[in-house]
Design an enzyme around this catalytic site. Sequence first.
Site, short mmCIF file in Angstrom:
data_model
loop_
_atom_site.label_atom_id
_atom_site.label_comp_id
_atom_site.label_asym_id
_atom_site.label_seq_id
_atom_site.Cartn_x
_atom_site.Cartn_y
_atom_site.Cartn_z
N LYS A 202 0.72 -1.35 0.15
CA LYS A 202 0.03 0.09 -0.15
C LYS A 202 0.87 1.24 -0.06
O LYS A 202 1.67 1.25 0.95
CB LYS A 202 -0.82 0.08 1.42
CG LYS A 202 -1.79 1.25 1.35
CD LYS A 202 -2.84 1.03 2.44
CE LYS A 202 -3.73 2.26 2.67
NZ LYS A 202 -4.47 2.33 3.61
N ARG A 212 -10.59 9.97 2.00
CA ARG A 212 -10.67 10.40 3.28
C ARG A 212 -11.72 11.59 3.61
O ARG A 212 -12.05 11.76 4.81
CB ARG A 212 -9.32 11.24 3.40
CG ARG A 212 -8.19 10.12 3.48
CD ARG A 212 -6.74 10.58 3.86
NE ARG A 212 -5.74 9.59 3.58
CZ ARG A 212 -4.33 9.82 3.18
NH1 ARG A 212 -3.95 11.19 3.20
NH2 ARG A 212 -3.66 8.70 2.78
N LYS A 225 1.30 10.00 5.46
CA LYS A 225 1.31 8.68 6.00
C LYS A 225 2.61 8.06 5.61
O LYS A 225 2.75 6.86 5.38
CB LYS A 225 -0.03 7.86 5.53
CG LYS A 225 -1.25 8.21 6.19
CD LYS A 225 -2.39 7.34 6.07
CE LYS A 225 -3.51 8.01 6.85
NZ LYS A 225 -4.68 7.02 6.77
N LYS A 256 -2.26 -1.55 -3.84
CA LYS A 256 -3.22 -0.23 -3.54
C LYS A 256 -2.17 0.94 -4.01
O LYS A 256 -1.25 1.01 -2.99
CB LYS A 256 -3.97 -0.49 -2.30
CG LYS A 256 -4.58 0.86 -2.07
CD LYS A 256 -5.24 0.83 -0.63
CE LYS A 256 -6.09 1.80 -0.53
NZ LYS A 256 -6.49 1.98 1.03
N SER A 282 -10.42 5.57 -4.52
CA SER A 282 -11.42 6.57 -4.46
C SER A 282 -10.63 7.69 -5.61
O SER A 282 -11.60 8.15 -6.63
CB SER A 282 -11.49 7.32 -3.39
OG SER A 282 -10.06 7.85 -2.67
N TYR A 321 -15.27 0.87 -6.62
CA TYR A 321 -16.37 1.46 -6.41
C TYR A 321 -17.21 1.44 -7.55
O TYR A 321 -18.53 1.94 -7.53
CB TYR A 321 -16.23 3.17 -6.02
CG TYR A 321 -15.24 3.23 -4.82
CD1 TYR A 321 -15.80 3.13 -3.48
CD2 TYR A 321 -13.88 3.44 -4.99
CE1 TYR A 321 -14.85 3.41 -2.43
CE2 TYR A 321 -13.06 3.45 -3.75
CZ TYR A 321 -13.65 3.45 -2.44
OH TYR A 321 -12.79 3.61 -1.60
#
Length: 332
Positions: A202, A212, A225, A256, A282, A321
Amino acid sequence: MNLRQAPYPKTRHRRLRKSPEIRGLSRENKLSVEDLIWPIFVCEGKNLEVPVESMPGVFRYSVDLLVEKAKLAADLGIPAICIFPYTDPKLKTKDCAEAWNPENLSNKATRAIKKAVPNIAVMTDVALDPYSIDGHDGFVENGRIVNDKTVEALVKQALSQAKAGADIIGPSDMMDGRISAIRTALETEGFHDVILLSYAAKYASGFYGPFRDAVGASGALKGDKSTYQMDPANGEEALRTIARDLDEGADMIMIKPGMPYLDICRRAKDMFGAPTFAYQVSGEYSMLQAAIKNGWLNGNKVIMESLYCFKRAGCDGILTYFAPIAAKELNN
Ligand code: PBG
């Protein structure tokens, strides 16, 4: 590979493209509804369907409507949905205790779906960010994200999800040692059949922005992050983290984001042959939807093309999605 072909005109590639039947016969990769996992957002309340502004066509659903969506997904043949909770900011704390509360939103949603729609698999997310006042996936001490204490909390979170009935647990936190710790705890507690789908590679990606917003973490996040998620410049490292997670007891692995990391998907599948998933995140969704909504791209065409690329890259399945849209298209 040893490519053999007679020179033109003995070889004419267009022979195998001449009709839908012939193209179907020689098609290398098949995309099926069975390949899709649908990530979906849940919020508190009743009869609520709140649009996520940065993700046109995506909503946060209260548990009652989430159950309806799970039914719809099962009817379409989608095998699994992945729940992400929008946590009330008042429940975000330093110690993230809401993460392993048996009555938290994610666990309530899991129980409701398993009761009403037993034939769809429920996947849950293991990471502290929805519950952290700092917006990070792990505990923050003196400005640093601490690893080993976080792993202890992730184990509690994973066990509470297993108790609620989760079929697939997806640790997305990128702490070291969490797969081994969670697997050991699941075995000890008798959850022998709970699947671990590790977010093994990731990346610290800009493509998570709209997510988020969807889970209400954008405001909370201090800093970025990059001390735990991977550097987008690295490829070899992904193979090492995937190898490590498989050795620690992951059943399936994930890369990802998806589309910008297809090289990693292909290399991971070639090297390990394990069940391999990509998460079309997203930002990838929003990027395509923005252009589709503007009439710049043809929706059905680019959505399906964007999913085929994962199959071509060796993935067994895709978190997307677009799952319900793609499922309808595939069922046609
Ligand atoms: C949280 C988590 C994130 C996503 C899935 N789980 C965001 C993050 O790491 O900041 C991103 C999904 C998406 O962008 O669609 N640990």
